[in-house]
Design a protein around this motif. Sequence first.
Motif, short mmCIF file in Angstrom:
data_model
loop_
_atom_site.label_atom_id
_atom_site.label_comp_id
_atom_site.label_asym_id
_atom_site.label_seq_id
_atom_site.Cartn_x
_atom_site.Cartn_y
_atom_site.Cartn_z
N ILE A 105 0.23 -1.13 0.18
CA ILE A 105 -0.03 0.24 -0.49
C ILE A 105 1.02 1.49 -0.38
CG2 ILE A 105 -0.80 0.11 2.59
CD1 ILE A 105 -2.80 1.23 -0.32
N ARG A 106 1.86 1.09 1.19
CA ARG A 106 2.41 2.79 0.66
C ARG A 106 3.10 3.10 -0.49
NH1 ARG A 106 7.56 0.29 1.30
NH2 ARG A 106 8.17 -1.53 1.72
N GLU A 107 3.72 1.48 -1.62
CA GLU A 107 4.61 1.98 -2.34
C GLU A 107 2.64 2.63 -3.75
OE1 GLU A 107 7.13 -1.72 -3.04
OE2 GLU A 107 5.81 -2.02 -3.48
N VAL A 108 2.22 1.70 -3.48
CA VAL A 108 1.58 2.14 -4.62
C VAL A 108 0.28 4.28 -4.46
CG1 VAL A 108 -1.29 1.88 -5.09
CG2 VAL A 108 0.47 0.02 -4.75
N GLU A 109 0.67 4.07 -2.80
CA GLU A 109 -0.42 5.54 -2.60
C GLU A 109 1.41 6.21 -2.72
OE1 GLU A 109 -3.03 4.91 1.45
OE2 GLU A 109 -0.68 4.89 1.76
N ALA A 110 2.48 5.86 -3.01
CA ALA A 110 3.76 7.03 -3.85
C ALA A 110 3.50 7.02 -5.31
CB ALA A 110 5.37 6.28 -2.55
N ALA A 111 3.17 5.99 -5.27
CA ALA A 111 2.96 6.28 -6.97
C ALA A 111 1.86 7.25 -6.90
CB ALA A 111 2.57 4.90 -8.04
N TRP A 112 0.46 7.24 -6.69
CA TRP A 112 -0.38 8.22 -6.91
C TRP A 112 0.08 9.68 -6.65
CZ3 TRP A 112 -4.28 7.20 -9.73
CH2 TRP A 112 -5.89 7.08 -9.13
N ALA A 113 0.46 9.63 -5.60
CA ALA A 113 1.06 10.75 -4.80
C ALA A 113 1.79 11.00 -7.06
CB ALA A 113 1.51 11.24 -4.08
N MET A 114 2.52 10.47 -7.09
CA MET A 114 2.57 11.30 -8.90
C MET A 114 2.84 10.97 -9.36
SD MET A 114 6.66 11.64 -7.00
CE MET A 114 7.92 11.21 -8.45
N LYS A 116 -0.37 12.00 -9.77
CA LYS A 116 -1.52 13.27 -9.68
C LYS A 116 -0.72 14.31 -10.24
CE LYS A 116 -4.44 12.61 -5.87
NZ LYS A 116 -4.83 13.02 -4.42
N LYS A 117 0.29 14.33 -9.90
CA LYS A 117 1.50 15.27 -10.91
C LYS A 117 1.16 15.27 -12.61
CE LYS A 117 5.11 15.19 -7.73
NZ LYS A 117 6.72 15.63 -7.13
N THR A 118 0.76 14.14 -12.93
CA THR A 118 0.72 14.80 -14.36
C THR A 118 -0.75 15.49 -14.80
OG1 THR A 118 -0.83 12.45 -14.05
CG2 THR A 118 1.16 11.76 -14.71
N GLU A 119 -1.59 15.45 -13.59
CA GLU A 119 -2.67 16.28 -14.22
C GLU A 119 -3.64 15.64 -14.41
OE1 GLU A 119 -2.28 20.30 -14.62
OE2 GLU A 119 -1.57 20.17 -12.64
N LYS A 120 -3.27 13.91 -15.20
CA LYS A 120 -4.22 13.50 -16.18
C LYS A 120 -5.60 12.81 -14.59
CE LYS A 120 -2.41 13.90 -19.94
NZ LYS A 120 -3.20 14.05 -21.64
N LYS A 121 -6.59 12.83 -15.96
CA LYS A 121 -7.56 11.47 -15.20
C LYS A 121 -7.25 10.12 -14.97
CE LYS A 121 -12.55 10.26 -15.20
NZ LYS A 121 -13.76 10.79 -15.60
N ILE A 122 -6.54 10.01 -13.86
CA ILE A 122 -5.73 8.50 -14.03
C ILE A 122 -6.98 7.89 -13.02
CG2 ILE A 122 -4.03 7.27 -13.40
CD1 ILE A 122 -2.23 9.27 -13.94
N ILE A 123 -7.22 6.32 -13.46
CA ILE A 123 -8.44 5.61 -12.18
C ILE A 123 -7.67 4.39 -12.03
CG2 ILE A 123 -10.31 4.20 -12.59
CD1 ILE A 123 -11.92 6.30 -13.87
N PRO A 124 -7.56 3.94 -10.73
CA PRO A 124 -7.09 3.39 -10.33
C PRO A 124 -7.59 1.52 -10.54
CG PRO A 124 -7.74 4.40 -8.80
CD PRO A 124 -8.08 4.65 -10.09
N VAL A 125 -7.18 0.35 -10.97
CA VAL A 125 -7.28 -0.77 -11.27
C VAL A 125 -6.96 -1.77 -10.73
CG1 VAL A 125 -8.86 -2.21 -13.29
CG2 VAL A 125 -8.25 -0.27 -13.32
#
Length: 354
Positions: A105-114, A116-125
């Motif tokens: 989970i901590r790796e996925v949350e770190a990836a998610w934070a990065m 978000k910087k793309t400012e694209k709409k991204i949906i986690p699956v």
Amino acid sequence: MTVEGMSLTEEEVLKRIETAKSKLGGDLIVLAHFYQQDDIVKYADFVGDSLQLARAASKRRDVKYIVFCAVSFMAEMARILCLPEQQVFHPEPQARCPLAEMAAIREVEAAWAMLKKTEKKIIPVVYVNSRADLKAFCGRNNGFVCTSSNAKKAMEYVFSQGAIPFFFPDENLGGNTAHSMGIGDGEMFLWEPDEVPSEKNIEKISDMKVILWKGFCYVHMAFQASHVEAMRKAYGSNMSIIVHPECIPEVVQLSDYVGSTSFIRDTVAKAPSGSQWAIGTEIHFVDRIRRDNPDKLIVPLRDWACREMAKVTPTKLLAVLEGLVEGNPLPGVPVDPETAEYARIALDKMLEIG
Ligand code: SF4
């Protein structure tokens, strides 16, 4: 008296499972994954793949006890989907899918934070082969769960939302699904949890159609192009090769069919008598398909077992069942209520998408 510490013959264990099951009657349902050994499958009330088992667990609101014979994330899934008053047991909590452990989970949350910087709409699956906290992460972030049966529908849904799928933790299922939709390797970014991407890479991600996570199933990774080639050489063009989408893309591309365990089972069952099949998935399952289809020639693409699934044994199943009969149950499957609530959102959305 429980079986712990007792030495029983195989026959005694099986007999006692039957007795315990009949005493528990309609209070109990035993669910088993297709990859379980035969001496487990024969006591299962329902056998299926991840998606079918998730559906079965969520529908049986009438039973008190659910015993889930598979790897631990599947038992967690039953815990998440069942009523709080239902009790869920896993005969071997140490049977953990290595693929599910490849994203923390901590790796996925770190990836998610990065991301978000793309400012694209991204949906986690998240692939169903994942821990409950990752499913909850998706539930919290407008994402959802998918299985190998519905991965394509999941990606189509994300694209229909004008979004980029962030697909974890199996890069092969994600990559093979994207390929089947005409998306090339150059349009996919592989997120490597050990290597945090630079700002430059973040820009690159913005132009991608799919973001994958570097993770794999060691069982399906064992099938190589050389196995497909050897099979073609030995049996010629009459042999159809069918594999699971957790196999590497090279193997999938060389094969005739690719699909989930249910797809594999159904495709072979419906094939004409006398047809020939080489199957690239877990060996217990291949052996069962072979026995169920005596009119066909069925061989494994390679004889390869899942060690984790095999940790669930009849003796461990018996310990759970006799604990219930004696009113002294073994510990149930733990998922904290908040994680369960959000994971349920992600699983429900999967069941809605189909
Ligand atoms: S076969 Fe692969 S994905 Fe399935 S439980 Fe075993 S390691 Fe995990």
